[in-house]
Design a protein around this motif. Structure first.
Motif, PDB file in Angstrom:
ATOM      1  N   SER A  53      -5.324  -5.134   0.690  1.00 42.30           N
ATOM      2  CA  SER A  53      -5.458  -3.739   1.082  1.00 42.30           C
ATOM      3  C   SER A  53      -4.089  -3.190   1.463  1.00 42.30           C
ATOM      4  O   SER A  53      -3.174  -3.938   1.785  1.00 42.30           O
ATOM      5  N   ALA A  54      -3.986  -1.888   1.406  1.00 39.99           N
ATOM      6  CA  ALA A  54      -2.738  -1.221   1.759  1.00 39.99           C
ATOM      7  C   ALA A  54      -2.874  -0.621   3.155  1.00 39.99           C
ATOM      8  O   ALA A  54      -3.954  -0.182   3.558  1.00 39.99           O
ATOM      9  N   THR A  55      -1.759  -0.577   3.861  1.00 37.45           N
ATOM     10  CA  THR A  55      -1.761   0.045   5.180  1.00 37.45           C
ATOM     11  C   THR A  55      -1.801   1.563   4.995  1.00 37.45           C
ATOM     12  O   THR A  55      -1.470   2.075   3.915  1.00 37.45           O
ATOM     13  N   ARG A  59      -0.304   3.764   1.786  1.00 40.45           N
ATOM     14  CA  ARG A  59      -1.119   4.727   1.016  1.00 40.45           C
ATOM     15  C   ARG A  59      -0.486   6.113   1.040  1.00 40.45           C
ATOM     16  O   ARG A  59      -0.457   6.818   0.041  1.00 40.45           O
ATOM     17  N   GLU A  60       0.053   6.511   2.180  1.00 39.98           N
ATOM     18  CA  GLU A  60       0.701   7.818   2.305  1.00 39.98           C
ATOM     19  C   GLU A  60       1.935   7.909   1.418  1.00 39.98           C
ATOM     20  O   GLU A  60       2.144   8.901   0.720  1.00 39.98           O
ATOM     21  N   ARG A  61       2.766   6.850   1.425  1.00 44.52           N
ATOM     22  CA  ARG A  61       3.962   6.842   0.566  1.00 44.52           C
ATOM     23  C   ARG A  61       3.583   6.875  -0.909  1.00 44.52           C
ATOM     24  O   ARG A  61       4.219   7.554  -1.715  1.00 44.52           O
TER      25      ARG A  61
END
Length: 88
Positions: A53-55, A59-61
């Motif tokens: 999973s991505a932090t 995800r924002e970047r």
């Protein structure tokens, strides 16, 4: 870490050997190999046991990179002299 890599390689090699037929030094039908990989994908039998999973920051970047990509128009065509060089 090394154990996971070795397990993945073992699964990959075992699947390749099972999915191919060696005839006259050539690997068997590539379509059969593709079908085998697609079957494993739908079954989930070759899936990683580690949840990936991505932090929220990652995800924002990622979303920002996607949005920034729309700021650069796609040219109608690329000329030969517009970028790079290559030998003919």
């Amino acid at each position: 870490m090394h154990r996971r890599i070795l397990t993945g390689l073992t699964l990959m090699l075992a699947g390749t050997v099972n999915a191919t037929e060696v005839t006259g030094g050539l690997i068997g039908n590539p379509q059969t190999q593709t079908e085998r990989w697609l079957q494993w994908q739908t079954e989930g039998s070759a899936a990683s046991t580690q949840v990936q999973s991505a932090t929220p920051a990652e995800r924002e970047r990622s979303m920002q990179r996607l949005l920034d990509s729309f700021n650069h128009p796609i040219p109608e065509y690329f000329g030969e002299k517009d970028g790079g060089s290559f030998e003919r």
